[in-house]
Design a protein around this motif. Sequence first.
Motif, PDB file in Angstrom:
ATOM      1  N   ALA A   1       0.817  -1.223   0.000  1.00 51.51           N
ATOM      2  CA  ALA A   1       0.000   0.000   0.000  1.00 51.51           C
ATOM      3  C   ALA A   1       0.849   1.270   0.000  1.00 51.51           C
ATOM      4  O   ALA A   1       0.305   2.374   0.015  1.00 51.51           O
ATOM      5  N   CYS A   2       2.159   1.125  -0.030  1.00 47.43           N
ATOM      6  CA  CYS A   2       3.059   2.278   0.036  1.00 47.43           C
ATOM      7  C   CYS A   2       3.213   2.930  -1.338  1.00 47.43           C
ATOM      8  O   CYS A   2       2.830   2.372  -2.368  1.00 47.43           O
ATOM      9  N   SER A   3       3.824   4.098  -1.341  1.00 47.00           N
ATOM     10  CA  SER A   3       4.116   4.788  -2.595  1.00 47.00           C
ATOM     11  C   SER A   3       5.170   3.989  -3.372  1.00 47.00           C
ATOM     12  O   SER A   3       5.892   3.164  -2.793  1.00 47.00           O
ATOM     13  N   GLN A   4       5.279   4.274  -4.674  1.00 53.10           N
ATOM     14  CA  GLN A   4       6.266   3.553  -5.483  1.00 53.10           C
ATOM     15  C   GLN A   4       7.683   3.828  -5.012  1.00 53.10           C
ATOM     16  O   GLN A   4       8.531   2.932  -5.006  1.00 53.10           O
TER      17      GLN A   4
ATOM     18  N   LEU B   1      12.679   1.687  -2.463  1.00 55.97           N
ATOM     19  CA  LEU B   1      13.715   1.736  -1.424  1.00 55.97           C
ATOM     20  C   LEU B   1      13.689   0.488  -0.558  1.00 55.97           C
ATOM     21  O   LEU B   1      14.743  -0.066  -0.211  1.00 55.97           O
ATOM     22  N   LEU B   2      12.502   0.020  -0.207  1.00 57.42           N
ATOM     23  CA  LEU B   2      12.402  -1.187   0.618  1.00 57.42           C
ATOM     24  C   LEU B   2      12.880  -2.418  -0.145  1.00 57.42           C
ATOM     25  O   LEU B   2      13.475  -3.324   0.436  1.00 57.42           O
ATOM     26  N   TYR B   3      12.626  -2.443  -1.450  1.00 56.24           N
ATOM     27  CA  TYR B   3      13.122  -3.573  -2.244  1.00 56.24           C
ATOM     28  C   TYR B   3      14.639  -3.638  -2.199  1.00 56.24           C
ATOM     29  O   TYR B   3      15.226  -4.713  -2.042  1.00 56.24           O
TER      30      TYR B   3
ATOM     31  N   GLY C   1       8.820  -3.226  -5.905  1.00 54.96           N
ATOM     32  CA  GLY C   1       9.838  -2.201  -6.146  1.00 54.96           C
ATOM     33  C   GLY C   1      11.022  -2.708  -6.949  1.00 54.96           C
ATOM     34  O   GLY C   1      12.041  -2.028  -7.057  1.00 54.96           O
ATOM     35  N   ALA C   2      10.878  -3.896  -7.540  1.00 51.20           N
ATOM     36  CA  ALA C   2      12.001  -4.503  -8.264  1.00 51.20           C
ATOM     37  C   ALA C   2      12.189  -3.898  -9.645  1.00 51.20           C
ATOM     38  O   ALA C   2      11.225  -3.726 -10.394  1.00 51.20           O
TER      39      ALA C   2
ATOM     40  N   THR D   1       1.048  -6.335  -9.843  1.00 49.95           N
ATOM     41  CA  THR D   1       1.436  -5.296  -8.885  1.00 49.95           C
ATOM     42  C   THR D   1       2.914  -4.916  -9.012  1.00 49.95           C
ATOM     43  O   THR D   1       3.411  -4.118  -8.222  1.00 49.95           O
ATOM     44  N   LEU D   2       3.611  -5.488  -9.992  1.00 52.90           N
ATOM     45  CA  LEU D   2       5.007  -5.139 -10.210  1.00 52.90           C
ATOM     46  C   LEU D   2       5.111  -3.694 -10.687  1.00 52.90           C
ATOM     47  O   LEU D   2       4.143  -3.112 -11.169  1.00 52.90           O
ATOM     48  N   ARG D   3       6.290  -3.137 -10.552  1.00 52.61           N
ATOM     49  CA  ARG D   3       6.520  -1.786 -11.077  1.00 52.61           C
ATOM     50  C   ARG D   3       6.120  -1.735 -12.545  1.00 52.61           C
ATOM     51  O   ARG D   3       6.558  -2.575 -13.346  1.00 52.61           O
TER      52      ARG D   3
END
Length: 210
Positions: free
Chosen positions: A50-53, A58-60, A86-87, A109-111
């Motif tokens: 649910a976070c921003s892209q 960054l988490l990825y 985020g990959a 849901t991937l980038r």
Amino acid sequence: AIQRYLELGNALNATALDAIGTKYVCLLNATQLKAIDPPSLRLVSLDPSACSQETKNLLYQKAKEAFSDQHHLPAYYELILPYLGGAPAADLKALSKDDVNMNVSTFVTLRRDSLMLLTPGEVQGLLGVQLPELARWQSREPVRDWLALQKQSELDELHVGLTGGTQEGYINLVTPKFPAMSSASLGSVAMAFHLLPALLLSFLTVSILS
């Protein structure tokens, strides 16, 4: 509270991330996310969907660093799965060679920019036995947009009924757009056409007399 915690010199370790939890991890700014100690992600369970892209990206990177020593193990996919939103495309292409059998619900849901760079063969590698399910999503974004970038002949080679690709020899014609003319401009054009016969007549008269 998080900012004050960091200002006091404390690290965003597993204990802190557990306290923050999935609900609030999306509120962390870029500086705070970069302060996360990567090994701590091995001890917590976060869902950044649910976070921003930017947060997902960054988490990825943090998760990739945290699980880097297990990159070639079958368990790696399950560990990195929550962070795949985020990959970058290069990492997804590499993952497509590992028979991960990704669910289509994860695939969509991937980038978006990463997904659009995948070839039909790489998508087949990612989805594996889940590939036939992709046909049920082909009228919805982002699958529809991905299909439009592929050659239909290559989609046909997947044998799952995917349509929407470009045909061989297809040329995308782009109609040039001209700026709309103002009423003043249109009036000038109309006046020019109105005076044109008189101007031509004057020109011919001068030519004959000369």
